[in-house]
Design a protein around this motif. Structure first.
Motif, PDB file in Angstrom:
ATOM      1  N   LEU B 249       0.826  -1.253  -0.066  1.00 34.35           N
ATOM      2  CA  LEU B 249       0.032   0.046   0.036  1.00 34.35           C
ATOM      3  C   LEU B 249       0.896   1.478  -0.153  1.00 34.35           C
ATOM      4  N   THR B 250       2.086   1.119   0.853  1.00 36.49           N
ATOM      5  CA  THR B 250       2.801   2.449   0.761  1.00 36.49           C
ATOM      6  C   THR B 250       3.486   2.510  -0.626  1.00 36.49           C
ATOM      7  N   LYS B 251       4.170   1.229  -1.355  1.00 39.84           N
ATOM      8  CA  LYS B 251       4.504   1.693  -2.741  1.00 39.84           C
ATOM      9  C   LYS B 251       3.188   2.156  -3.499  1.00 39.84           C
ATOM     10  N   SER B 252       2.151   1.538  -3.301  1.00 43.02           N
ATOM     11  CA  SER B 252       0.983   1.881  -4.512  1.00 43.02           C
ATOM     12  C   SER B 252       0.663   3.577  -4.130  1.00 43.02           C
ATOM     13  N   ILE B 253       0.735   3.963  -2.901  1.00 42.31           N
ATOM     14  CA  ILE B 253       0.441   5.497  -2.727  1.00 42.31           C
ATOM     15  C   ILE B 253       1.454   6.219  -3.327  1.00 42.31           C
ATOM     16  N   ILE B 254       2.834   6.046  -3.053  1.00 39.41           N
ATOM     17  CA  ILE B 254       3.929   6.607  -3.599  1.00 39.41           C
ATOM     18  C   ILE B 254       3.814   6.621  -5.278  1.00 39.41           C
ATOM     19  N   ASP B 255       3.517   5.311  -5.941  1.00 43.06           N
ATOM     20  CA  ASP B 255       3.504   5.120  -7.351  1.00 43.06           C
ATOM     21  C   ASP B 255       2.560   6.126  -7.804  1.00 43.06           C
ATOM     22  N   LEU B 256       1.375   5.989  -7.354  1.00 40.43           N
ATOM     23  CA  LEU B 256      -0.036   6.909  -7.761  1.00 40.43           C
ATOM     24  C   LEU B 256       0.389   8.265  -7.798  1.00 40.43           C
ATOM     25  N   LYS B 257       1.003   8.847  -6.570  1.00 41.66           N
ATOM     26  CA  LYS B 257       1.263  10.217  -6.333  1.00 41.66           C
ATOM     27  C   LYS B 257       1.988  10.807  -7.814  1.00 41.66           C
ATOM     28  N   LYS B 258       3.117   9.827  -7.973  1.00 45.04           N
ATOM     29  CA  LYS B 258       3.962  10.077  -8.952  1.00 45.04           C
ATOM     30  C   LYS B 258       3.468  10.213 -10.366  1.00 45.04           C
ATOM     31  N   GLN B 259       2.614   9.028 -10.626  1.00 51.12           N
ATOM     32  CA  GLN B 259       1.747   9.085 -11.872  1.00 51.12           C
ATOM     33  C   GLN B 259       0.918  10.372 -12.125  1.00 51.12           C
ATOM     34  N   LYS B 260       0.302  10.490 -10.991  1.00 53.77           N
ATOM     35  CA  LYS B 260      -0.745  11.782 -11.089  1.00 53.77           C
ATOM     36  C   LYS B 260      -0.018  13.197 -11.482  1.00 53.77           C
ATOM     37  N   LYS B 261       1.274  13.180 -10.687  1.00 56.34           N
ATOM     38  CA  LYS B 261       1.951  14.622 -10.769  1.00 56.34           C
ATOM     39  C   LYS B 261       2.515  14.434 -12.447  1.00 56.34           C
ATOM     40  N   LEU B 262       2.899  13.276 -13.030  1.00 56.58           N
ATOM     41  CA  LEU B 262       3.264  12.952 -14.486  1.00 56.58           C
ATOM     42  C   LEU B 262       1.998  13.602 -15.270  1.00 56.58           C
TER      43      LEU B 262
END
Lengths: 270, 270
Positions: B249-262
């Protein structure tokens, strides 16, 4: 016994804001509120009839308590700037040990409100659990008396337990919120309104705390309904990340259910 | 236009119970409630001034609507037993297509209440979203009129969308509840009361629906606070399953935040 009547506050973020307003409402005087950011300090000071300052030296004079409510990362820097003082000082962090405060004063502790705060969202502070710790029984008693003005829920929690509590809060707050956001995004992508599942989100939370989440678990994973689980995984193929989350949480729910059954059996045999 | 005044109900589980009571309170007559389990049928029938029966043939005579509210697995068996009839018939399932009901009658549909129900937990039915589908506009209108008596939240959702909705509900209900139970168990193992985080659970849910979960995300993962994340993983070493959940879940939160920024960046460039 020391009585806390005058408090200066360092920080004007979400926690500082709610705490300061609750203190003001409880009749506590707040001479100064410090923030690196003048505007934030101004906004909060107006609400608390305080003086705002960006000069940290104003904080440490003639005061019963200093509350340092800044991010964990900023805490060391603030303490460094503060140097040495006499008044009782506390931080409000879930994950930082109490002892860090000893650099400032011989009287220190922690006042950790266990809640998710936003500046622009009101809540009833009387319902917020306040977790207290102090380096002496006298300081703890002073904090208890103060906390008693603010909330009906006071807990004495040491630094070790507070860290555990903070971790539990990640599971109880940050992670569920993330799952809500997956539901929200998934609905949006399928042109369904998020409003549809709002009552479900709220009732799930209320039910879990009224009964016990271990007794209110439902859903395809708990029923081990492989047909639905597989069809859900199929539907999530387009959303790689969500599929991974679904798969692991489903597996964990099934594993823990089996583990629990096994434990119950072992306990019965004893 | 058909008007629904008399309804028989098949099933006496959680959904059937809440639905039957809401119908009774809305002035609908419920001549018969069927359950394989006599006791369940009796209990619910008493609450609705109905007759209880374990004879399914009693259900299908002289009636405006049959509501089949049984588990997905039992649905086919019930329909098989029912054979052929004339009255309008609906199921209440989130994941079963409407067409399965065509084996019974030419008039069929779905009445899916999107909520988590327990027999022994009251809730305000007016706030429950009812998702309707029917095989004709006339049948849909009849269901809409009925639903209007029960709730302020009526949605027209076809079988395809209902399946998506059901999947979203897993993320919004079953998975958060599982995370609450991890928090509960973790606190118990560390001799901390679950009461401590109850206000947090409730406020997290209320805040997410009042604002938007994508805007209320907080926590170490969202801040990418590696120091705290590592210390949490260390603390979870003894709880293998929980550690895995935390990590993903930690990895997913970080990944999706990066994805959103992108995505935000790409959208700005357009």
């Amino acid at each position: 016994m020391r009585e806390i009547r005058k408090i200066n506050i360092i920080g004007a973020g979400n926690v500082a804001t709610h705490l300061a307003i609750a203190l003001k409402n409880a009749g506590i005087e707040i001479p100064f509120i410090y923030s690196r950011n003048q505007e934030s300090a101004d906004i909060l000071s107006r609400k608390c009839r305080s003086n705002s300052t960006t000069d940290i030296s104003k904080i440490i004079t003639d005061i019963d308590l200093v509350i340092v409510s800044v991010s964990d990362d900023a805490l060391a820097e603030v303490l460094d700037k503060l140097g040495k003082g006499n008044s009782l000082i506390v931080h409000t962090s879930g994950s930082v040990p109490m002892d860090i405060m000893s650099s400032y004063s011989e009287n220190y502790g922690v006042l950790y409100p266990l809640q998710t705060f936003s500046k622009d969202r009101d809540l009833i502070f009387k319902e917020v659990p306040l977790c207290l710790e102090a380096n002496s029984s006298e300081n703890l008693e002073a904090l208890r008396k103060l906390a008693y003005l603010l909330t009906d829920h006071i807990y004495f929690i040491d630094s070790f337990q507070r860290k555990e509590l903070h971790l539990a809060a990640v599971f109880a707050c940050n992670f569920p919120n993330f799952l809500y956001s997956i539901a929200e995004d998934f609905l949006k992508k399928n042109e369904l309104p998020f409003d549809l599942i709002k009552p479900l989100i709220v009732e799930t939370a209320h039910k879990a705390i009224a009964i016990s989440p271990s007794k209110t678990q439902t859903g395809p994973a708990f029923r081990e309904d492989k047909k639905i689980i597989n069809s859900h995984l199929q539907m999530l193929m387009k959303h790689e990340n969500y599929g991974e989350v679904y798969k692991l949480l489903t597996k964990s729910i099934i594993d823990l259910k089996k583990q629990k059954k096994l434990n119950d059996k072992t306990n019965t045999k004893k």
